[in-house]
Design an enzyme around this catalytic site. Sequence first.
Site, PDB file in Angstrom:
ATOM      1  N   GLY A 140     -71.841   6.677  65.542  1.00 23.98           N
ATOM      2  CA  GLY A 140     -72.332   8.091  66.222  1.00 23.98           C
ATOM      3  C   GLY A 140     -71.257   9.140  65.823  1.00 23.98           C
ATOM      4  O   GLY A 140     -70.505   9.524  65.259  1.00 23.98           O
ATOM      5  N   HIS A 141     -72.972   9.947  66.178  1.00 28.52           N
ATOM      6  CA  HIS A 141     -73.098  11.010  65.959  1.00 28.52           C
ATOM      7  C   HIS A 141     -72.914  12.589  66.275  1.00 28.52           C
ATOM      8  O   HIS A 141     -73.290  12.634  67.151  1.00 28.52           O
ATOM      9  CB  HIS A 141     -74.260  10.937  64.858  1.00 28.52           C
ATOM     10  N   GLN A 145     -73.221   4.768  59.477  1.00 31.39           N
ATOM     11  CA  GLN A 145     -72.159   4.021  58.602  1.00 31.39           C
ATOM     12  C   GLN A 145     -72.587   4.611  57.320  1.00 31.39           C
ATOM     13  O   GLN A 145     -72.759   5.609  57.315  1.00 31.39           O
ATOM     14  CB  GLN A 145     -72.497   2.080  58.784  1.00 31.39           C
ATOM     15  N   LYS A 190     -72.064  13.052  58.867  1.00 37.06           N
ATOM     16  CA  LYS A 190     -73.234  12.595  58.640  1.00 37.06           C
ATOM     17  C   LYS A 190     -74.695  13.637  60.057  1.00 37.06           C
ATOM     18  O   LYS A 190     -75.286  14.484  59.386  1.00 37.06           O
ATOM     19  CB  LYS A 190     -73.958  11.327  58.823  1.00 37.06           C
ATOM     20  N   ASP A 218     -68.490   7.821  59.721  1.00 37.56           N
ATOM     21  CA  ASP A 218     -67.779   8.947  60.100  1.00 37.56           C
ATOM     22  C   ASP A 218     -67.832   9.967  59.373  1.00 37.56           C
ATOM     23  O   ASP A 218     -66.650  10.196  59.466  1.00 37.56           O
ATOM     24  CB  ASP A 218     -66.694   7.963  61.089  1.00 37.56           C
TER      25      ASP A 218
HETATM   26  P1  IMO Z   1     -71.795   6.040  61.802  1.00 36.14           P
HETATM   27  O1  IMO Z   1     -72.774   6.482  61.987  1.00 36.14           O
HETATM   28  C1  IMO Z   1     -67.910   3.934  61.424  1.00 36.14           C
HETATM   29  C2  IMO Z   1     -67.784  -0.706  61.435  1.00 36.14           C
HETATM   30  C3  IMO Z   1     -67.320  -0.834  62.703  1.00 36.14           C
HETATM   31  C4  IMO Z   1     -66.438  -2.251  61.955  1.00 36.14           C
HETATM   32  C5  IMO Z   1     -67.733  -2.906  60.639  1.00 36.14           C
HETATM   33  C6  IMO Z   1     -69.457  -3.820  61.810  1.00 36.14           C
HETATM   34  O2  IMO Z   1     -71.039   6.746  63.025  1.00 36.14           O
HETATM   35  O3  IMO Z   1     -71.362   6.272  60.372  1.00 36.14           O
HETATM   36  P2  IMO Z   1     -70.531  -3.330  63.611  1.00 36.14           P
HETATM   37  O4  IMO Z   1     -70.365  -3.178  65.025  1.00 36.14           O
HETATM   38  O5  IMO Z   1     -72.418  -2.904  62.975  1.00 36.14           O
HETATM   39  O6  IMO Z   1     -71.843  -4.985  63.033  1.00 36.14           O
HETATM   40  O7  IMO Z   1     -69.215  -3.200  63.221  1.00 36.14           O
HETATM   41  O8  IMO Z   1     -69.024  -1.521  60.499  1.00 36.14           O
HETATM   42  N1  IMO Z   1     -69.009   0.609  61.336  1.00 36.14           N
HETATM   43  C7  IMO Z   1     -68.655   1.568  61.901  1.00 36.14           C
HETATM   44  N2  IMO Z   1     -67.440   2.158  61.020  1.00 36.14           N
HETATM   45  N3  IMO Z   1     -68.456   4.557  62.175  1.00 36.14           N
HETATM   46  C8  IMO Z   1     -70.157   3.823  61.815  1.00 36.14           C
HETATM   47  O9  IMO Z   1     -71.657   4.553  61.904  1.00 36.14           O
HETATM   48  C9  IMO Z   1     -69.933   2.574  62.432  1.00 36.14           C
HETATM   49  N4  IMO Z   1     -71.242   2.029  62.543  1.00 36.14           N
HETATM   50  C10 IMO Z   1     -70.572   0.425  62.564  1.00 36.14           C
HETATM   51  O10 IMO Z   1     -66.324  -0.362  62.928  1.00 36.14           O
HETATM   52  O11 IMO Z   1     -66.047  -2.285  61.474  1.00 36.14           O
HETATM   53 MG    MG Z   2     -68.651   6.271  64.042  1.00 35.71          MG
END
Ligand code: IMO
Ligand code: MG
Length: 409
Positions: A40-41, A210, A16, A13
């Site tokens: 979630g972009h 992530q 990106k 978050d």
């Molecule tokens: P973007 O690309 C923020 C976090 C989840 C959880 C951990 C494991 O938007 O930055 P998962 O479902 O991946 O097995 O969950 O990772 N998480 C994210 N947090 N932004 C994301 O993606 C995330 N993708 C996974 O909240 O703590």
């Molecule tokens: Mg996210």
Amino acid sequence: MRNLCIVGLQWGDEGKGKIVDFYADRFEGVVRYNGGSNAGHTIVIGGRMFVFHLLPSGYLKKKKLLIGPGVALDPLTLDGELQLVRNEGGEADLLIDERCTLVTPFEKQMDAFIETLRGENALGTTKRGIGPSYAMRALRLTPRAGDLVNGTFDMDAAISFYKTFMKDLPDLGPWKEESRKVLAGRTGNVGESIMAMNEAGHSVLFEGAQGVLLDLVYGTYPYVTGAHTIANYVPAGLGIPNTSLGDVMGVAKAYTTRVGGGPFPTEILGETGEKIRTEGKEYGATTGRPRRVGWLDLVGLKYAVRLNGVSELALTKLDILAKVKEMKVCIAYSIDGEETSNFSRALPKLAAAKPVYMDMPSFFGVELREHQLPGPAQNLVEFLENELKVKVTLVSMGEERSATMKRHA
Ligand code: IMO
Ligand code: MG
């Protein structure tokens, strides 16, 4: 021009999507290489918000979009996004690698099931089936995109496996049929396609999902995602030579957030945290959960910059810091009475780490106008450049596409 990877340096978050959208013009294609619909972009244009989970964020710039074999692909989520695009009168130019691991309804069910087993130690996953999908690939029990399209994968062993511990398994027939329709005519070899573009003199943008601290191996295990998030994964996640990685731009928020469980040394509880959460709209773009909020953590950032070979930095959401009176940056951790600024060394005991802060000039009330960086913000940027030994080339001071400022050529 070289290829460029945009990677999140915190716990996701970081903004990106916005940075990918900003840079996409110069590239022939935008490529997702990791993660899945847990991402979630968000991109905001003229007050309209677009959130992409699987579709690369280059869509809004009408770029070639590619989803590489390192991605855990949920065909039905992708279908929803393609539908939204179609409702806008658009059509995505999309290539999906035939070796993408698929997320079936079983993996989503397994994600929720394992979280329940963990009880109060639940990881707080997005329940999008990401970890189970990668796990099932390692067990060689899940079909890849090409297997589904060609009907060359027998799911019997997987179904028998799931039946040993999960009740009420849905009939996979309708899912298969719908998914096949989404994938048909769109699958191919993404690595070959990138190499061909490069050979023709065109560059591509790799869009990370992530953040570094959520990496399965190098993050805050077990509170991480199910795969690699680091830029180092680009060549392996796409099937391209290591030399094609190109440059790495790290994206960091001017404060820190984290969704889900796990250690968070600079977490701010109470009023200031609440203020940042509200002003920064820090609610998950995928799950809607409130994000935990904290001060900028230089210890984690240094680790992420070094590990990823980050060559330049984008700093986002500086405007949110103008809404709070205090301004701090964590420069070290104190663990059992000992101070360290080495994140790798701190990792095993991160839950016990107390932040050592440096007070910075507050941004409070400072008007952050587009394309102007007032004193305290300039101060923070220069401090980071000194500490991290990389240039901050982009600064974002608002959610709008237009609120991104370039600092160096
Ligand atoms: P973007 O690309 C923020 C976090 C989840 C959880 C951990 C494991 O938007 O930055 P998962 O479902 O991946 O097995 O969950 O990772 N998480 C994210 N947090 N932004 C994301 O993606 C995330 N993708 C996974 O909240 O703590
Ligand atoms: Mg996210």
